[in-house]
Structure formats: structure tokens, C-alpha cells
Scaffold this motif. Structure first.
Motif, PDB file in Angstrom:
ATOM      1  N   UNK A 123       6.925  16.885   4.767  1.00 35.54           N
ATOM      2  CA  UNK A 123       5.586  16.363   4.966  1.00 35.54           C
ATOM      3  C   UNK A 123       5.370  15.707   6.324  1.00 35.54           C
ATOM      4  N   UNK A 124       6.424  15.104   6.870  1.00 39.39           N
ATOM      5  CA  UNK A 124       6.258  14.436   8.160  1.00 39.39           C
ATOM      6  C   UNK A 124       6.046  15.444   9.282  1.00 39.39           C
ATOM      7  N   UNK A 125       6.812  16.522   9.236  1.00 40.85           N
ATOM      8  CA  UNK A 125       6.633  17.549  10.265  1.00 40.85           C
ATOM      9  C   UNK A 125       5.232  18.138  10.156  1.00 40.85           C
ATOM     10  N   UNK A 126       4.822  18.391   8.923  1.00 36.76           N
ATOM     11  CA  UNK A 126       3.491  18.959   8.711  1.00 36.76           C
ATOM     12  C   UNK A 126       2.410  18.014   9.228  1.00 36.76           C
ATOM     13  N   UNK A 127       2.587  16.732   8.959  1.00 37.97           N
ATOM     14  CA  UNK A 127       1.597  15.768   9.419  1.00 37.97           C
ATOM     15  C   UNK A 127       1.513  15.730  10.951  1.00 37.97           C
ATOM     16  N   UNK A 128       2.664  15.804  11.606  1.00 33.96           N
ATOM     17  CA  UNK A 128       2.674  15.800  13.071  1.00 33.96           C
ATOM     18  C   UNK A 128       1.921  17.009  13.604  1.00 33.96           C
ATOM     19  N   UNK A 129       2.186  18.148  12.997  1.00 35.89           N
ATOM     20  CA  UNK A 129       1.534  19.371  13.447  1.00 35.89           C
ATOM     21  C   UNK A 129       0.023  19.287  13.226  1.00 35.89           C
ATOM     22  N   UNK A 130      -0.328  18.787  12.070  1.00 32.03           N
ATOM     23  CA  UNK A 130      -1.733  18.657  11.727  1.00 32.03           C
ATOM     24  C   UNK A 130      -2.451  17.788  12.752  1.00 32.03           C
ATOM     25  N   UNK A 131      -1.796  16.703  13.091  1.00 33.11           N
ATOM     26  CA  UNK A 131      -2.368  15.762  14.033  1.00 33.11           C
ATOM     27  C   UNK A 131      -2.547  16.414  15.402  1.00 33.11           C
ATOM     28  N   UNK A 132      -1.552  17.189  15.794  1.00 33.86           N
ATOM     29  CA  UNK A 132      -1.645  17.864  17.093  1.00 33.86           C
ATOM     30  C   UNK A 132      -2.790  18.862  17.101  1.00 33.86           C
ATOM     31  N   UNK A 133      -2.920  19.588  16.002  1.00 33.32           N
ATOM     32  CA  UNK A 133      -3.911  20.653  15.970  1.00 33.32           C
ATOM     33  C   UNK A 133      -5.322  20.101  15.797  1.00 33.32           C
ATOM     34  N   UNK A 150      -8.125   6.816  25.202  1.00 30.76           N
ATOM     35  CA  UNK A 150      -6.801   6.999  24.600  1.00 30.76           C
ATOM     36  C   UNK A 150      -6.764   8.131  23.585  1.00 30.76           C
ATOM     37  N   UNK A 151      -5.625   8.736  23.491  1.00 33.98           N
ATOM     38  CA  UNK A 151      -5.394   9.797  22.511  1.00 33.98           C
ATOM     39  C   UNK A 151      -4.040   9.493  21.885  1.00 33.98           C
ATOM     40  N   UNK A 152      -4.025   9.250  20.583  1.00 39.02           N
ATOM     41  CA  UNK A 152      -2.791   8.724  20.005  1.00 39.02           C
ATOM     42  C   UNK A 152      -1.649   9.719  20.028  1.00 39.02           C
ATOM     43  N   UNK A 153      -1.939  10.987  20.170  1.00 38.75           N
ATOM     44  CA  UNK A 153      -0.852  11.950  20.280  1.00 38.75           C
ATOM     45  C   UNK A 153      -0.360  12.015  21.727  1.00 38.75           C
ATOM     46  N   UNK A 154      -1.304  12.239  22.623  1.00 38.08           N
ATOM     47  CA  UNK A 154      -0.929  12.412  24.031  1.00 38.08           C
ATOM     48  C   UNK A 154      -0.368  11.117  24.620  1.00 38.08           C
ATOM     49  N   UNK A 155      -0.917  10.004  24.226  1.00 38.97           N
ATOM     50  CA  UNK A 155      -0.550   8.734  24.862  1.00 38.97           C
ATOM     51  C   UNK A 155       0.366   7.875  24.000  1.00 38.97           C
ATOM     52  N   UNK A 156       1.195   8.508  23.210  1.00 39.86           N
ATOM     53  CA  UNK A 156       2.027   7.746  22.277  1.00 39.86           C
ATOM     54  C   UNK A 156       2.891   6.695  22.974  1.00 39.86           C
ATOM     55  N   UNK A 157       3.415   7.040  24.156  1.00 42.27           N
ATOM     56  CA  UNK A 157       4.249   6.068  24.883  1.00 42.27           C
ATOM     57  C   UNK A 157       3.474   4.799  25.201  1.00 42.27           C
ATOM     58  N   UNK A 188       0.856  -1.180   0.000  1.00 41.02           N
ATOM     59  CA  UNK A 188       0.000   0.000   0.000  1.00 41.02           C
ATOM     60  C   UNK A 188       0.893   1.231   0.000  1.00 41.02           C
ATOM     61  N   UNK A 189       0.438   2.254  -0.713  1.00 43.84           N
ATOM     62  CA  UNK A 189       1.274   3.437  -0.845  1.00 43.84           C
ATOM     63  C   UNK A 189       0.510   4.660  -0.374  1.00 43.84           C
ATOM     64  N   UNK A 190       1.207   5.560   0.225  1.00 42.29           N
ATOM     65  CA  UNK A 190       0.553   6.805   0.577  1.00 42.29           C
ATOM     66  C   UNK A 190       1.518   7.964   0.464  1.00 42.29           C
ATOM     67  N   UNK A 191       0.966   9.080   0.006  1.00 44.25           N
ATOM     68  CA  UNK A 191       1.763  10.288  -0.085  1.00 44.25           C
ATOM     69  C   UNK A 191       1.463  11.179   1.113  1.00 44.25           C
ATOM     70  N   UNK A 192       0.521  10.734   1.931  1.00 41.59           N
ATOM     71  CA  UNK A 192       0.246  11.502   3.129  1.00 41.59           C
ATOM     72  C   UNK A 192       1.169  10.962   4.195  1.00 41.59           C
ATOM     73  N   UNK A 193       2.190  11.704   4.519  1.00 45.80           N
ATOM     74  CA  UNK A 193       3.106  11.191   5.527  1.00 45.80           C
ATOM     75  C   UNK A 193       2.313  10.993   6.818  1.00 45.80           C
ATOM     76  N   UNK A 194       2.474   9.852   7.390  1.00 43.68           N
ATOM     77  CA  UNK A 194       1.704   9.532   8.581  1.00 43.68           C
ATOM     78  C   UNK A 194       2.642   9.468   9.770  1.00 43.68           C
ATOM     79  N   UNK A 195       2.378  10.247  10.781  1.00 46.34           N
ATOM     80  CA  UNK A 195       3.232  10.188  11.960  1.00 46.34           C
ATOM     81  C   UNK A 195       3.274   8.764  12.505  1.00 46.34           C
ATOM     82  N   UNK A 196       4.381   8.462  13.125  1.00 43.05           N
ATOM     83  CA  UNK A 196       4.610   7.103  13.574  1.00 43.05           C
ATOM     84  C   UNK A 196       3.468   6.553  14.428  1.00 43.05           C
TER      85      UNK A 196
END
Ligand code: ADP
Ligand code: MG
Length: 682
Positions: free
Chosen positions: A606-616, A636-643, A412-420
């Protein structure tokens, strides 16, 4: 004794009426109720005395109503002002437009109040949250306990909710709520599910509440991760085709007008390693727009075709499918590979022929849209399924394509960089390859945010670039479903006005409501350079690839998500010429929007942008929820609870790899079973 899936009506204190209200809050089982976690806590330590409050502080106060007054504004809106005292001082509570408050908040009533202190002719709190403490409400004031405060809708009081949650908690059948054995708990340094629930609702000290909530997030993640691992395990049990063909691959590499970037070589290698093994590949290929994923997909495809298997590439839109087809046909002209395009607008007679030839194996390479996953599409020997722009498809669609093969490999391919963190949630079952390098010679795109008053200058700039350079321009309008008609109109009006302004220059229009053939015609004209300015709604987001398009004007950029803006911007800067992305807004826009536009100006990663987008915006808004297989977590919140997510993933791997029996009695088993039902292809 209450089980996790016991209907809430069996909780003491929950009658039919309360049960209905809870159902409306999406609380149906005892477990749902217990995962309705406090939004904050009150304890004696954090109740402020009114005499100590300062402007700007968020405070919790307990006191009594001394007086209630109301008045009308000139616009005939009601303002209610309440004089509130705790014996150390007075403060005003102000409510706008809620006349009914007079009926509930009466003189002498005892309240808990929560809000931000403001100052206007004395201290006041505007629109505070409040809780009527009532007769026996001194529980909060006088107890040493930490008291939870729940997010609520109308229908019942905090006190009542606390009571029924308490009733549920004391009646739990602890053994049956067990998720993990003790050794796993200590290995992953996490408390048991029951402990987590108890600590969250009833924390002896505030730290416990935090530990409790984090652990609840862990368990939510765990269910999904175990499910995803198990899926992968099942998939890989069925062996895949062994693909080793290299003749066509080498032929293509020799013919390419460029050499692969290091990143392309690396990911191609990773894919070939997978294809060679009889274990089925499940791989996500990420790469920013323009990073060159198509060629990687093509190399993998040729390997499979060389080994006499069939390959399918599925794209989300007709335009994109056609573009892939066109490019690939171009790359492999003279290869004698039977390649076809199948979309919903393929002629009926041709469709029938294509389907026949897929079935009998004459067609080796098929490119298409959703048309590929229709039931009557049958393959002779599909060995590699490739899904482009994966985030535009649902989990089920991806599975459907895959299941048309007998053990097909999946790319599968994506051009939308997805945060880890998100990749782990959505694609926990996939290996990830990343193309983190652009082909050489790409110019950095100059990105600027300007206000409407500079429109004149922008137009002169465009005119110049067209006159001197014959550049081509996209003008993009946002299109959101809720205001689709208005948006379409705005785009059309813009088109008319640009036509008037740029005399002698060809201006085109493209939008989602046009017939597919008309859309294509406009695209083709633009690609050929017969149109210089193309006005469009976001349909151009995914799609055309025109090297001479060097200017993109984005109207109302504040209405796009960051990732979307980044995708759009990726449509330019595809050739050698310098490219410009101009985002134009009204004079006044919100601070948050301004901040986001500045991120766009300052970063092209794109990765930095995706991270920011996710946070916002949060994952649901960025990537859609259900249809993309992103569950609605309660806690759960995938940004806040990443650990916790990372921990849960490790734990899930261990559970599946070591074949720990997913016992019928455990919560875990039930959860996975539920998820299976939820994801099952219907
Ligand atoms: P995307 O990752 O967005 O799908 P494409 O595969 O469409 O990107 O590639 C974008 C453009 O870059 C295409 O025109 C392609 O021919 C070109 N390209 C791909 N790889 C290279 C390379 N290694 N060197 C130069 N140009 C390349
Ligand atoms: Mg692409």
C-alpha cells in the motif's frame, strides 16, 4: 512601503480593473502577487534560431510575423497558419479553432513564441504559447537579463505583469517581510524570504531562480509546520488521563483466537507508553487494510475502561461503525463492559437514553459515526478518542470529538497508507505508528487487468468458482459525483445483466442512493452467504468484511485512483482462500491508465501504491484539499519539494521547542495567526 498583507490595489500600476482581474486569480495581497511565480524563464541563451530547430524540441523563438492565413476544415473549424521568421529561417505557427487570433496576431507583429517543434511539409509549431513583444518589446531580445514568463489568464500582458511585480518588489518594506533571523537562516542553509522572492522573479542566473523557488516552498511549509507544532504544544500542555489498567487487556489477550503479530505488539506498546504518561497522546496508526488495527484500538480502549474512563470510536460510515461494534462486542462478550452504538439512525428514544448514560458515565464504551460529535453528546470522563479511517474526516471533526474530553488522548487510524511527506503535511502534529506486517496465513491476492473481449472467460471463471467453491464475488462500479445518475444506471444495468447471465445464482445490488436499511439488508445477506454476487458502487469501499468473498471484479478501474483501487482490493483476501482481483477495461485506454493498472498488478504494498498515486495525481486529488486540512500551496509541491518539507519541519520544531518569541512584527506570527483563524472550529 508595501507590507505583505497590503491590498494589491496599492501597488503602483494596479487600478481597480486590474485589481479585479487579479482577485479572480486569487491574488489579493502584495504577497499573493509575489508568490505568483514564473512558470518559466527566457534568456538570450535559450532563444533558438529557427534554422537550428529540430522536430520534437521545445523551443523559444523570437521573430516577426510575415504572413497570416486562415482556412476552414471540412468540419468547418478554423485553422490559422502564421508564417514566422527570425531572419535565419521560417516556421509555421498553427492555431486551431481560435479565429479571433487573426485580430491580435497581424503581419509585422513582433513575437516571442514557445512550443514543441513538429514537422509536416516543413517545420511548424502547433498551438504555441506566444507573447506580443510590441514596440519596446526588444527588452527580451536585447537584454542580458533573464526574463520571467508568468502563468496568466486573459486580461493583461506578460509585460504588464512584469511591470507591476517589479513595482511591488522595489517598494517592499524589507524589515517587515522578515520571517527568520539570520542565525536560523544559516543553520538551515536557506535564503531569506525576500531574497527568495527577488531571486524567483529576477534571477541573475538560472540557478538563482531554482534556489529562489525552493526557498519559497520552504517558507510555505514552514508556516504550516510551525502552526501544527504549536497546536501540539498547546494540546500537550493540558495533561492527559493516566491510563494503566491491564486486567481487561490481559483477559482479552488470553481469549484471542490468534496471537498478535510483531507489528501489532510493537504499536500496542507504543500506544500503552503514551497512555501511561500524563502527556496527551496524539498518534496516527497506519496499517494496510486487514493488518489488524481494530484489535489494537480495542486493547487501548480496554486499558482506558479498566482505569474507569470512557472511550469513543468514531467511524466515517454507519456500516463501518456497526461492523466495529459487532466485532468488538464479540471480542468482549462476558467482559461486562457497557458498550453502545450511536449513529444517525439510532432510534430517538434510544438516542436520548444513550446520551444520558454517556453524561452520567454509565456507558463506558461508545462506537458511532458523526452522530458522536453532535453538540448534545456530553461525556462524563472521555479519556480516549479514536478516529477510524481518519482521512474521511476533516481536521475539525477530529478536534470536536477530542474536545468532548478533558484532556483526552487521541488515536487516529487510517488504512490509506500515507507517504511520509504527506503525513508530515497533514499530520505534522502526530506521532506515527505503522503496522507493517499482515497476520499470518493471508494469501496474496492475484490481480489481473483484462480487456472487455475477455469478459466471457471471466464469467466462466466466476461460474466455476461459485459452483466448486461456493465463492462470493464483488462487482464494483465507479461512482463519481459529476455523472452520478449515469453511473448508477450503469451499475443497475450490470446487475440486471448479471442476473440474467448467472441463472440460479443470487445476485444483489447495493449503492449509495439506497436507504440505509436496504443497504444493510443487502450487506447482511452477502455476509451470510445468501448472495453470491454483489454489484455495488464504491459504497463497499469502506465497510464489510466477508472472509468468503474471494473475487472482486472492478469495472472501469481507470476511473479510480490507485489508493482507492488498493482499498477496494483489500475487501477480498480476508480468509484462507485464494483471492482474485480482476480489473476490466475497454479495449483502448490511455497510456497513463495502463501504467497505473500495471502498478496494481505488480504490487500489493500500500505504501508504494500511495507514493505512485501521489506522484501521478497530486495530493489534492488523492486526499482532498481543504476539508482534510491540506492547504493549497501556491509554490510548494509536497512531492517535488520533499527535502524542503523535512527541513521546514525541523526548523518549526526548533522554533516552538526553544520558545522563540513569535514576535508581532514578523511575517511568521501573522501567518500562524491566519492559519489559526482558518482552522478554528466554527
Ligand atoms: P484493519 O486493519 O483493516 O482494520 P482488522 O482489524 O479488521 O483490520 O483485521 C482484519 C482481520 O484480521 C480480522 O478478521 C481480525 O480478526 C484478523 N486479525 C487481526 N489480527 C490478527 C492476528 N494477529 N492473527 C490473525 N488474525 C488477525
Ligand atoms: Mg478497520
Amino acid at each position: 512601503m508595501l507590507l505583505s498583507d497590503t491590498d494589491i490595489k496599492y501597488v503602483k500600476g494596479v487600478g481597480p480593473k486590474v485589481s479585479r482581474i487579479l482577485n479572480r486569480l486569487n491574488i489579493n495581497t502584495v504577497e499573493d502577487l509575489l508568490l505568483h511565480t514564473p512558470s518559466r524563464y527566457v534568456d538570450r541563451g535559450n532563444i533558438k534560431e529557427i534554422r537550428e530547430v529540430k522536430k520534437g524540441e521545445t523551443v523559444t523563438l523570437v521573430g516577426t510575423i510575415l504572413d497570416v492565413g486562415s482556412r476552414l476544415t471540412r468540419a468547418r473549424k478554423t485553422i490559422i497558419e502564421i508564417l514566422f521568421s527570425d531572419g535565419t529561417g521560417n516556421i509555421k505557427l498553427v492555431f486551431f479553432n481560435q479565429p479571433y487570433i487573426k485580430n491580435t496576431l497581424k503581419r509585422g507583429e513582433h513575437l516571442l513564441v514557445y512550443g514543441v517543434v513538429d514537422f509536416y511539409r516543413g517545420y511548424q509549431i502547433i498551438q504555441p504559447e506566444y507573447e506580443i513583444l510590441g514596440e519596446d518589446g526588444r527588452e527580451i531580445e536585447n537584454s542580458d537579463k533573464i526574463v520571467p514568463v508568468y502563468p496568466l489568464t486573459e486580461g493583461f500582458s506578460q509585460r504588464y505583469l512584469r511591470k507591476i511585480i517589479h513595482n511591488a518588489l522595489i517598494n517592499i518594506d524589507v524589515d517587515r517581510w522578515k520571517v527568520l533571523e539570520n542565525d536560523l537562516l544559516s543553520q538551515f542553509d536557506v535564503i531569506s524570504f525576500i531574497d527568495a522572492i527577488r531571486k524567483t522573479h529576477n534571477p541573475p542566473v538560472m540557478e538563482d531562480a531554482i534556489v529562489g523557488k525552493k526557498a519559497l516552498a520552504f517558507y510555505e511549509f514552514l508556516y504550516l509546520q510551525v502552526y501544527l507544532r504549536k497546536q501540539r504544544y498547546i494540546r500537550e500542555k493540558k495533561s492527559g488521563a493516566v491510563i494503566e489498567g491491564k486486567i481487561l487487556v490481559n483477559k482479552l489477550l488470553k481469549n484471542l483466537p490468534f496471537v498478535l503479530t510483531n507489528a501489532q505488539e510493537k504499536v500496542t506498546d507504543e500506544i500503552f507508553q503514551d497512555l501511561k504518561s500524563s502527556e496527551r497522546m496524539s498518534r496516527l496508526l497506519q496499517g494496510d487494510v486487514g493488518s489488524g488495527k481494530t484489535i489494537v484500538a480495542l486493547l487501548a480502549s480496554l486499558a482506558a475502561i479498566d482505569s474507569d474512563y470512557q472511550v469513543a470510536i468514531m467511524a466515517p460510515t454507519e456500516i463501518l461503525a456497526k461492523q466495529h461494534y459487532g466485532k468488538i462486542v464479540n471480542y468482549i462478550s462476558g467482559f461486562q463492559v457497557n458498550i453502545r452504538l450511536l449513529t444517525s439512525s439510532t432510534k430517538k428514544s434510544e438516542k436520548i437514553k444513550i446520551k444520558d448514560d454517556l453524561k452520567n458515565g454509565k456507558i463506558k464504551f461508545i462506537i458511532g459515526t458523526h452522530a458522536l460529535i453532535e453538540d448534545d453528546v456530553v461525556f462524563e470522563s472521555l479519556a480516549l478518542a479514536i478516529v477510524d479511517e481518519q482521512h474521511r474526516f476533516g481536521v475539525e471533526q477530529r478536534k470536536k470529538l477530542l474536545m468532548k474530553g478533558n484532556g483526552a488522548h487521541l488515536l487516529v487510524m487510517t488504512a490509506t497508507p500515507i507517504p511520509r511527506s504527506l503525513a508530515m503535511t497533514l499530520y505534522g502534529d502526530l506521532d506515527v505508528s505503522i503496522i507493517d506486517e499482515m497476520p499470518p496465513g493471508r494469501q496474496k491476492i492475484v490481480t489481473r487487468w483484462i480487456r472487455n473481449n475477455k469478459r466471457g472467460e471471466l464469467y466462466s471463471f466466476i461460474q466455476n468458482r461459485i459452483d466448486e467453491n461456493n465463492d462470493q464475488v464483488y462487482v464494483v462500479y465507479p461512482l463519481v459525483e459529476e455523472s452520478e445518475k449515469l453511473d448508477l444506471k450503469a451499475a443497475t444495468v450490470m446487475y440486471e445483466s448479471l442476473k440474467k447471465h448467472f441463472k440460479g445464482i443470487n445476485v444483489g445490488l447495493i449503492h449509495g442512493k439506497m436507504k440505509s436499511a436496504d443497504k444493510d439488508a443487502a450487506m447482511i445477506k452477502f455476509a451470510k452467504g445468501e448472495i453470491n454476487i454483489l454489484v455495488g458502487t464504491t459504497v463497499i469501499e469502506v465497510g464489510i468484511d466477508v472472509a468468503n468473498a474471494t473475487i472482486m471484479v472492478i469495472e472501469h478501474p481507470e476511473r479510480f485512483g490507485l489508493s482507492q483501487l488498493h482499498q477496494l482490493r483489500g475487501r477480498i483476501g480476508r480468509g484462507e482462500k485464494k483471492s482474485y482481483c480482476i480489473m476490466i477495461t475497454d479495449k483502448y485506454i490511455g497510456d497513463l491508465s495502463a501504467e497505473r493498472l500495471k502498478i496494481m498488478e505488480n504490487t500489493s504494498d500500500g505504501f508504494i501504491i500511495a507514493e505512485e498515486d501521489l506522484k501521478i495525481r497530486g495530493p489534492g486529488n488523492v486526499y482532498g484539499t481543504r476539508q482534510h486540512g491540506l492547504p493549497n500551496f501556491r509554490v510548494a509541491d509536497i512531492v517535488r519539494d520533499e527535502k524542503m518539507l523535512i527541513k521546514a519541519r525541523k526548523c518549526a520544531k526548533l522554533i516552538i521547542d526553544s520558545n522563540i518569541e513569535l514576535n508581532y512584527n514578523t511575517m511568521l506570527y501573522k501567518k500562524i495567526d491566519n492559519m489559526e483563524k482558518y482552522y478554528r472550529i466554527g
